[in-house]
Design an enzyme around this catalytic site. Sequence first.
Site, PDB file in Angstrom:
ATOM      1  N   GLY A  62      81.750  53.176  33.887  1.00  0.00           N
ATOM      2  CA  GLY A  62      80.374  52.828  34.221  1.00  0.00           C
ATOM      3  C   GLY A  62      80.151  51.414  34.714  1.00  0.00           C
ATOM      4  CD  GLU A 117      79.586  49.828  28.893  1.00  0.00           C
ATOM      5  OE1 GLU A 117      79.901  50.014  30.090  1.00  0.00           O
ATOM      6  OE2 GLU A 117      80.044  50.490  27.948  1.00  0.00           O
ATOM      7  CG  ASP A 118      77.350  51.593  32.299  1.00  0.00           C
ATOM      8  OD1 ASP A 118      77.747  51.326  31.144  1.00  0.00           O
ATOM      9  OD2 ASP A 118      77.326  52.762  32.740  1.00  0.00           O
ATOM     10  CG  ASP A 121      72.722  54.196  24.398  1.00  0.00           C
ATOM     11  OD1 ASP A 121      73.702  53.878  23.719  1.00  0.00           O
ATOM     12  OD2 ASP A 121      72.700  55.211  25.119  1.00  0.00           O
ATOM     13  CE  LYS A 149      68.479  54.835  27.918  1.00  0.00           C
ATOM     14  NZ  LYS A 149      68.917  56.257  28.082  1.00  0.00           N
ATOM     15  CG  PHE A 170      69.638  61.492  31.000  1.00  0.00           C
ATOM     16  CD1 PHE A 170      70.346  61.479  32.179  1.00  0.00           C
ATOM     17  CD2 PHE A 170      70.319  61.735  29.818  1.00  0.00           C
ATOM     18  CE1 PHE A 170      71.711  61.709  32.201  1.00  0.00           C
ATOM     19  CE2 PHE A 170      71.681  61.977  29.825  1.00  0.00           C
ATOM     20  CZ  PHE A 170      72.382  61.960  31.016  1.00  0.00           C
TER      21      PHE A 170
END
Length: 199
Positions: A62, A117-118, A121, A149, A170
């Site tokens: 990612g 990192e992309d 969450d 997130k 999402f």
Amino acid sequence: SSDLIFIIDAEEKIKMMDNLMKDIRKVLITREQLQKRVAEMGQEITRDYQGRDVVLVGILKGAMPFLCDLMRCIDLSVTLDTMVVSSYGDNTVSSGSINIKKDLDKDIRGKHVIVVEDIIDTGITMDSLVPLLKKRGAASVELAICLNKKERRERDVFVKYIGFDIPDEFIVGYGCDYAEKYRNLPEVGVLKPEVYVRG
């Protein structure tokens, strides 16, 4: 004029993404917003790490678009490494455990590590990874995350460099996927529910 060429190129790029955009309910972050913020993050890292031996550790797959853009905005002699670490499969919900499929290629002892990192969450993956890298002798370990997130956070993980706070939807694009698809979308968008319900 050069302005006209840019407008035409932009329109052509939008048309080229018709196949992917048909599955997107809305665009959250445009490519222009991404470029601007990533450049700012690169400047922040350049300022903070003057004179230090820095290793950017990209979390595959990612982080690839974000890592490539970010490193080109850092005016330091950094080195690169990668890991494949996740708490996901092909699902939409975190499994709650960390899985290292590809480890670092080089020793990080005495180096200042920035994990790239992309998205973060729940924080479960990074909550396990950061202590692991510190245990391996890194001089410091910080996180550079494109998308945060925070509504879904389960672990109290400190993130030094954050691109964007995003809602609990999402999302796909700019490296983020659904079942390994949509990573190549150059914007961050919300996937239509019928796509992953159908999937």
